[in-house]
Design an enzyme around this catalytic site. Structure first.
Site, PDB file in Angstrom:
ATOM      1  N   LYS A  92       0.966  -1.097  -0.039  1.00  0.00           N
ATOM      2  CA  LYS A  92      -0.049   0.116   0.003  1.00  0.00           C
ATOM      3  C   LYS A  92       1.546   1.562  -0.176  1.00  0.00           C
ATOM      4  O   LYS A  92       2.079   1.220   0.409  1.00  0.00           O
ATOM      5  CB  LYS A  92      -0.911  -0.138   0.819  1.00  0.00           C
ATOM      6  CG  LYS A  92      -2.117   0.953   1.166  1.00  0.00           C
ATOM      7  CD  LYS A  92      -3.439   0.135   0.590  1.00  0.00           C
ATOM      8  CE  LYS A  92      -4.902   1.151   0.130  1.00  0.00           C
ATOM      9  NZ  LYS A  92      -5.227   0.140   0.190  1.00  0.00           N
ATOM     10  N   ASP A 126      -7.123   4.735  -4.217  1.00  0.00           N
ATOM     11  CA  ASP A 126      -7.694   4.413  -2.538  1.00  0.00           C
ATOM     12  C   ASP A 126      -8.087   5.600  -2.867  1.00  0.00           C
ATOM     13  O   ASP A 126      -8.894   6.567  -3.680  1.00  0.00           O
ATOM     14  CB  ASP A 126      -6.447   3.633  -1.704  1.00  0.00           C
ATOM     15  CG  ASP A 126      -6.829   3.846  -0.935  1.00  0.00           C
ATOM     16  OD1 ASP A 126      -7.400   2.008  -0.789  1.00  0.00           O
ATOM     17  OD2 ASP A 126      -7.686   4.227   0.094  1.00  0.00           O
TER      18      ASP A 126
END
Ligand code: NDP
Ligand code: 2IT
Length: 452
Positions: free
Chosen positions: A132, A172
Site C-alpha cells: 500500500k 484508494d
C-alpha cells in the site's frame, strides 16, 4: 501439542512487541490485533505455523519507502508532502495495493492498509502479494493542474520501486482515474516503456479493465447477498444505509439497485444525505464524479425527498443492511448499538476497517451477519489482478466476462470464509474465517520459500 490458550498467550506477547517496536501507529496495532486474536485455533492445530519467526516475519514489512514530494501550486508556492510505499509481503506475487491521498495519511495508516491487503489479496485466490502507499497530500479544492504536478512529482520517486513484476499500485481514497492517468503518464515518460501492468485502474482506452471502477462496490454487494443467502434471505426489497460518496459508495448503491434493494443514504466528511425515495445515482454521479462537489448539493438539487444532515452519521437511519464505504473507524460501538436497535441484519465493509473492534464484537454478539473488509471489499483488487492478466496478454475482456469472474470470486471468498470458520469452531464468524483462510495461503507460501 500446544493448546489454543498457550498459543494465544504467545500471540498476545507478540502483539505487545508489535506495539513496542512500532510506536505511534494505532491503526497498524488495531489491524494486527484484529488478525492475531483470531489465529490461535489454526496455529495450535498446525504445528508448522508455530515455527519461530513465521508470524514475526508476517508482521514486518519486507520494505518501506518514504520520500519527499515537492510540488508547486497554481500561484507558484512550493508545498512539501510526504510519500509512502510499504511493500509488505510478496510470497504470493508482486506487491499489490492502492495509493491513498488524504491529509490523515502517515506510516501507521499505510502499514495497516498494507497488512490488511496481504490477507485480502490471498483470499482472492490470485497471484498478488500485499502492499500500500500514498501521501498526506489533500486533493480537495486543488485544480487539475495542481493534481497533475503533484502526481508527477510523486511518481518521479515512486517509479524506481514499482513495476509489473515488482509492485503494482492502484487507487484508494483520493486516487481515482484522473490520478492514475497522471501517474501512468509520468512513469511512461521516465522509463520510456509502455508497461501497462505497472498500475491498475487505468482508463479504458489505454489498458484499463472494464468493470474495475465498479468492482469494489459491486463485489461488496455480492458478498452481502451471499451472507444473506446463507440465512435464507436476499436483497430484494431491503433498505440499505451506505456511507461515503466516492468510488466504492457509488457502485455499491448502483449494484444494490440492480439487485432490488434501495440505498437511502450517502455521505462525505461534511455530513450525510438521507433520501427517502432512494439515492438518485445519476445526480450523485454528476455531483461527485463530474463536478467533484459536496453531498449537500445533492440534497439541494434533489427536492423534497432528500435532506442533508451536517456532521451526522448515516448509521442513525433505520435499515436492513449497512455498507460502510468511506474510511477506517467510521462505525463505532454506539453506531453498532443503533443499527442493532433498528433491526439491521447484515453489515458488510466496503471500506478498510470501518468498524471499530468494539462495534464488530457487538454486531457479532447480536447475531448480525458481519462481512470484514478483507473479504467483502476484495472485488476491487481482484479485478485489478484481472486487469494485469489482460495487460499481460495484450487483450481486453468484455464487461460481461469480467463481471462473471468477479461474481465467481466473491462467491468463492464467501464460501472459503464460511467453511473455514466452521472448520475452526466459529460458525458464521466471517472475521475468523477470512483471517485464517488468508493466513493459511500466505503462511504456506512463506514456509515453502524459506527464511527470507
Ligand atoms: P474515494 O476517495 O473515492 O471516496 C472516499 C469517500 O469517503 C468520500 O466520500 C470521502 O469524503 C469519504 N471520506 C474519506 N475519508 C473520510 C474521513 N476521514 N471522514 C469522513 N469521510 C471520509 O475513495 P474510495 O471510495 O476508493 O475508498 C473508500 C474506502 O474503500 C476506503 O476505506 C478504501 O480504502 C476502501 N477501498 C477502496 C477500494 C477501491 O478500489 N477504490 C478497494 C477496497 C477498499 P470527503 O470527500 O469529504 O473526504
Ligand atoms: O484497498 C484496496 O483493496 C484497494 N484500494 C484496491 C487495490 C488495488 O490494487 O486494486
Amino acid at each position: 501439542m500446544t493448546t489454543r490458550r498457550e498459543t494465544q498467550t504467545r500471540l498476545d506477547q507478540l502483539l505487545k512487541e508489535i506495539e513496542h517496536r512500532n510506536p505511534a501507529q494505532p491503526e497498524f496495532h488495531q489491524a494486527a490485533h484484529e488478525v492475531l486474536e483470531t489465529l490461535a485455533p489454526v496455529v495450535a492445530a498446525r504445528p508448522e505455523y508455530a515455527e519461530p519467526g513465521l508470524i514475526e516475519r508476517l508482521v514486518e514489512p519486507e520494505r518501506q519507502v518514504m520520500f519527499r514530494v515537492p510540488w508547486q501550486d497554481d500561484q507558484g508556492r512550493v508545498h512539501v508532502n510526504r510519500g509512502f510505499r510499504v511493500e509488505f509481503n510478496s510470497a504470493l506475487g508482486p506487491y499489490k495495493g492502492g495509493l491513498r491521498f488524504h491529509p490523515s495519511v502517515n506510516l501507521g495508516v499505510i502499514k495497516f492498509l498494507g497488512f490488511e491487503q496481504i490477507f485480502k489479496n490471498a483470499l482472492t485466490g490470485l497471484g498478488i502479494g500485499g502492499g500500500k502507499g500514498g501521501s498526506d497530500f489533500d486533493p480537495h479544492g486543488r485544480s487539475d493542474a495542481e493534481v497533475m504536478r503533484f502526481c508527477q512529482s510523486f511518481m518521479t520517486e515512486l517509479y524506481r520501486h514499482i513495476g509489473e513484476h515488482t509492485d503494482v499500485p492502484a487507487g484508494d481514497i483520493g486516487v481515482g482515474g484522473r490520478e492514475i492517468g497522471y501517474l501512468f503518464g509520468q512513469y511512461r515518460r521516465i522509463t520510456n516503456r509502455w508497461e501497462a501492468g505497472v498500475l491498475t485502474g487505468k482508463g479504458q482506452g489505454w489498458g484499463g479493465s472494464l468493470i474495475r471502477p465498479e468492482a469494489t462496490g459491486y463485489g461488496n454487494v455480492l458478498f452481502a447477498a451471499a451472507m444473506l443467502r446463507e440465512r435464507g434471505e436476499d436483497l430484494e426489497g431491503q433498505t440499505a444505509v451506505v456511507s461515503g460518496s466516492g468510488n466504492v459508495a457509488i457502485y455499491t448503491i448502483e449494484k444494490l439497485a440492480a439487485l432490488g434493494a434501495n440505498a437511502v443514504t450517502c455521505s462525505d466528511s461534511s455530513g450525510y444525505v438521507v433520501d427517502e425515495k432512494g439515492i438518485d445515482l445519476d445526480l450523485l454521479k454528476q455531483i461527485k464524479e463530474v463536478e467533484r462537489g459536496r453531498v449537500d448539493a445533492y440534497a439541494e438539487r434533489r427536492g423534497s425527498s432528500a435532506r442533508f444532515v451536517p456532521g451526522g452519521r448515516v448509521w442513525d437511519v433505520p435499515a436492513d443492511i449497512a455498507l460502510p464505504s468511506a474510511t477506517q473507524n467510521e462505525l463505532d460501538e454506539n453506531d453498532a448499538a443503533t443499527l442493532i436497535r433498528n433491526g439491521v441484519k447484515a453489515v458488510s465493509e466496503g471500506a478498510n476497517m470501518p468498524a471499530t473492534p468494539e462495534a464488530v464484537h457487538l454486531l457479532q454478539k447480536a447475531g448480525v451477519a458481519f462481512g470484514p473488509g478483507k473479504a467483502a471489499n476484495a472485488g476491487g483488487v481482484a479485478v485489478s489482478a484481472l486487469e494485469m492478466a489482460q495487460n499481460h496478454a495484450r487483450t481486453s475482456w468484455t464487461a460481461a466476462r469480467v463481471e462473471e469472474e468477479l461474481t465467481h470470486i466473491m462467491n468463492d471468498i464467501h464460501t472459503t470464509c464460511h467453511e473455514t470458520a466452521e472448520r475452526y469452531d466459529a460458525p458464521g464468524d466471517y472475521v475468523t474465517g477470512a483471517n485464517i483462510a488468508g493466513f493459511e495461503r500466505v503462511a504456506d507460501a512463506m514456509l515453502a520459500q524459506g527464511v527470507i
